[in-house]
Design a protein around this motif. Structure first.
Motif, PDB file in Angstrom:
ATOM      1  N   ILE A 167       0.850  -1.200   0.000  1.00 59.59           N
ATOM      2  CA  ILE A 167       0.000   0.000   0.000  1.00 59.59           C
ATOM      3  C   ILE A 167       0.882   1.244   0.000  1.00 59.59           C
ATOM      4  O   ILE A 167       0.619   2.228  -0.710  1.00 59.59           O
ATOM      5  CB  ILE A 167      -0.939   0.004   1.230  1.00 59.59           C
ATOM      6  N   LEU A 168       1.942   1.178   0.796  1.00 57.44           N
ATOM      7  CA  LEU A 168       2.845   2.319   0.910  1.00 57.44           C
ATOM      8  C   LEU A 168       3.889   2.306  -0.203  1.00 57.44           C
ATOM      9  O   LEU A 168       4.239   3.359  -0.751  1.00 57.44           O
ATOM     10  CB  LEU A 168       3.527   2.298   2.282  1.00 57.44           C
ATOM     11  N   LEU A 169       4.383   1.131  -0.532  1.00 58.67           N
ATOM     12  CA  LEU A 169       5.400   0.991  -1.590  1.00 58.67           C
ATOM     13  C   LEU A 169       4.885   1.544  -2.919  1.00 58.67           C
ATOM     14  O   LEU A 169       5.501   2.414  -3.542  1.00 58.67           O
ATOM     15  CB  LEU A 169       5.759  -0.484  -1.745  1.00 58.67           C
ATOM     16  N   GLU A 170       3.724   1.049  -3.343  1.00 53.89           N
ATOM     17  CA  GLU A 170       3.174   1.496  -4.624  1.00 53.89           C
ATOM     18  C   GLU A 170       2.440   2.831  -4.480  1.00 53.89           C
ATOM     19  O   GLU A 170       2.422   3.634  -5.420  1.00 53.89           O
ATOM     20  CB  GLU A 170       2.242   0.432  -5.212  1.00 53.89           C
ATOM     21  N   GLY A 171       1.862   3.048  -3.317  1.00 55.54           N
ATOM     22  CA  GLY A 171       1.208   4.341  -3.086  1.00 55.54           C
ATOM     23  C   GLY A 171       2.211   5.484  -3.126  1.00 55.54           C
ATOM     24  O   GLY A 171       1.954   6.534  -3.718  1.00 55.54           O
ATOM     25  N   TRP A 172       3.358   5.260  -2.512  1.00 52.80           N
ATOM     26  CA  TRP A 172       4.406   6.292  -2.497  1.00 52.80           C
ATOM     27  C   TRP A 172       4.962   6.519  -3.903  1.00 52.80           C
ATOM     28  O   TRP A 172       5.155   7.662  -4.334  1.00 52.80           O
ATOM     29  CB  TRP A 172       5.515   5.858  -1.542  1.00 52.80           C
ATOM     30  N   ALA A 173       5.214   5.441  -4.643  1.00 51.02           N
ATOM     31  CA  ALA A 173       5.768   5.577  -6.000  1.00 51.02           C
ATOM     32  C   ALA A 173       4.782   6.308  -6.911  1.00 51.02           C
ATOM     33  O   ALA A 173       5.172   7.099  -7.766  1.00 51.02           O
ATOM     34  CB  ALA A 173       6.127   4.209  -6.576  1.00 51.02           C
ATOM     35  N   PRO A 199     -11.115  -2.286  -1.735  1.00 50.98           N
ATOM     36  CA  PRO A 199     -10.579  -2.172  -0.376  1.00 50.98           C
ATOM     37  C   PRO A 199      -9.091  -1.825  -0.442  1.00 50.98           C
ATOM     38  O   PRO A 199      -8.394  -2.274  -1.353  1.00 50.98           O
ATOM     39  CB  PRO A 199     -10.756  -3.582   0.209  1.00 50.98           C
ATOM     40  N   LEU A 200      -8.615  -1.049   0.517  1.00 50.17           N
ATOM     41  CA  LEU A 200      -7.185  -0.705   0.514  1.00 50.17           C
ATOM     42  C   LEU A 200      -6.312  -1.936   0.671  1.00 50.17           C
ATOM     43  O   LEU A 200      -5.277  -2.068   0.031  1.00 50.17           O
ATOM     44  CB  LEU A 200      -6.881   0.286   1.637  1.00 50.17           C
ATOM     45  N   TYR A 216      -3.590   1.441  -7.508  1.00 49.37           N
ATOM     46  CA  TYR A 216      -2.437   2.337  -7.371  1.00 49.37           C
ATOM     47  C   TYR A 216      -2.892   3.778  -7.108  1.00 49.37           C
ATOM     48  O   TYR A 216      -2.315   4.481  -6.283  1.00 49.37           O
ATOM     49  CB  TYR A 216      -1.569   2.291  -8.630  1.00 49.37           C
ATOM     50  N   TYR A 217      -3.918   4.206  -7.821  1.00 45.35           N
ATOM     51  CA  TYR A 217      -4.416   5.566  -7.593  1.00 45.35           C
ATOM     52  C   TYR A 217      -5.040   5.692  -6.202  1.00 45.35           C
ATOM     53  O   TYR A 217      -4.872   6.704  -5.515  1.00 45.35           O
ATOM     54  CB  TYR A 217      -5.424   5.964  -8.679  1.00 45.35           C
ATOM     55  N   GLN A 218      -5.758   4.656  -5.777  1.00 42.50           N
ATOM     56  CA  GLN A 218      -6.331   4.693  -4.419  1.00 42.50           C
ATOM     57  C   GLN A 218      -5.218   4.758  -3.374  1.00 42.50           C
ATOM     58  O   GLN A 218      -5.296   5.535  -2.415  1.00 42.50           O
ATOM     59  CB  GLN A 218      -7.190   3.454  -4.172  1.00 42.50           C
ATOM     60  N   TRP A 219      -4.215   3.925  -3.547  1.00 44.42           N
ATOM     61  CA  TRP A 219      -3.112   3.903  -2.584  1.00 44.42           C
ATOM     62  C   TRP A 219      -2.376   5.245  -2.564  1.00 44.42           C
ATOM     63  O   TRP A 219      -1.969   5.729  -1.515  1.00 44.42           O
ATOM     64  CB  TRP A 219      -2.158   2.753  -2.913  1.00 44.42           C
TER      65      TRP A 219
END
Ligand SMILES: [Zn+2]
Length: 273
Positions: A167-173, A199-200, A216-219
């Motif tokens: 969630i953070l790895l791809e959300g951050w990228a 769901p997240l 990815y956009y949600q994250w």
């Protein structure tokens, strides 16, 4: 950890070839419509595929760019792409407040099925994008902006990056790629327009490209929410706390709120605008 890494790598490798789909966005100050990036993978460990018959397009202090035959339109300007990639790296570096720890090797590869996708090999400092002559080069740059953030995450978080919560790895990228994924929208909240159907805590690997893209956009929007609400220092502690599976970061320990509560608050925030 080793099992987790291996499993994740295999799953990622299996899911790597993914057909691009169509969330259409318009880039700010640009009249032509463009398609947002879709799938940008991250790989832990393993060897990057070799590139044969490539043209060494550019070599500078920060980027070493090679272009495979058939990867770009015949009239594509390598100089323009090189310039845009430098702009993209500078942009994501500023946005994430992370300078690259060393040069990054960029491979622009030809996908025989014209399936646009990317991968980051952060331990060997390589960012790959698979594209084809029928795809506008700007879209490959959009993907590479995301891959650059994976490299910067490795440079900033070190080995903890390799086991971070997806969630953070791809959300951050994705969040870090900002403009390159947002088009005319100023924020990921605005981009989503209140729509977050998944769901997240979802395993993104092996999903259809459209679903992965949505996730990815949600994250990215969730990361945006966390940064605005709790700040970067707390986010950095959170990012380092995962074990490689979605939802594994220590949300409760870092923020004093569990992931389910955070998700509910994020959804309320999403819908409040
Ligand atoms: Zn990624």
């Amino acid at each position: 950890m080793a099992i987790s890494h291996q499993t994740r790598w295999l799953l990622t490798a299996t899911g790597l070839i993914i057909v691009a789909t169509a969330i259409i966005v318009s880039r700010a100050n640009q009249p032509t419509r463009r398609i947002a990036p879709l799938v940008a993978d991250f790989r832990v460990g393993g060897a990057a595929p070799a590139l044969s018959g490539a043209t060494l397009a550019a070599q500078t202090d920060t980027l070493q760019i090679s272009v495979a035959p058939q990867a770009l339109p015949a009239n594509a300007s390598i100089e323009a792409i090189t310039a845009e990639l430098h702009t993209a790296l500078a942009y994501v570096s500023a946005r994430t407040a992370t300078a690259p720890a060393g040069p990054i090797t960029v491979l622009i590869l030809a996908d025989p099925h014209c399936a646009l996708h990317g991968a980051a090999y952060t331990q060997t400092r390589e960012a790959h994008v698979y594209t084809c002559a029928a795809i506008a080069p700007e879209r490959a740059v959009n993907i590479l902006a995301h891959e650059f953030v994976h490299q910067l995450a490795h440079d900033h978080y070190g080995d903890a990056h390799l086991r971070s919560d997806p969630i953070l790895l791809e959300g951050w990228a994705t969040w870090g790629a900002g403009y390159y994924w947002l088009g005319r929208h100023a924020t990921f909240r605005a981009f989503l327009g209140g729509q977050a159907p998944l769901p997240l805590v979802t395993n993104h690997l092996g999903r259809p490209a459209a679903e992965m893209n949505t996730l990815y956009y949600q994250w990215a929007s969730f990361v945006e929410y966390l940064l605005l609400t709790y700040g970067r220092d707390a986010f950095d502690r959170l990012y380092r706390s995962g074990d490689g599976t979605a939802g594994s970061a220590d949300y409760q320990g870092v923020y004093g709120v569990d992931i389910a509560t955070l998700e509910a608050e994020w959804r309320a925030w999403l819908g409040s605008k």
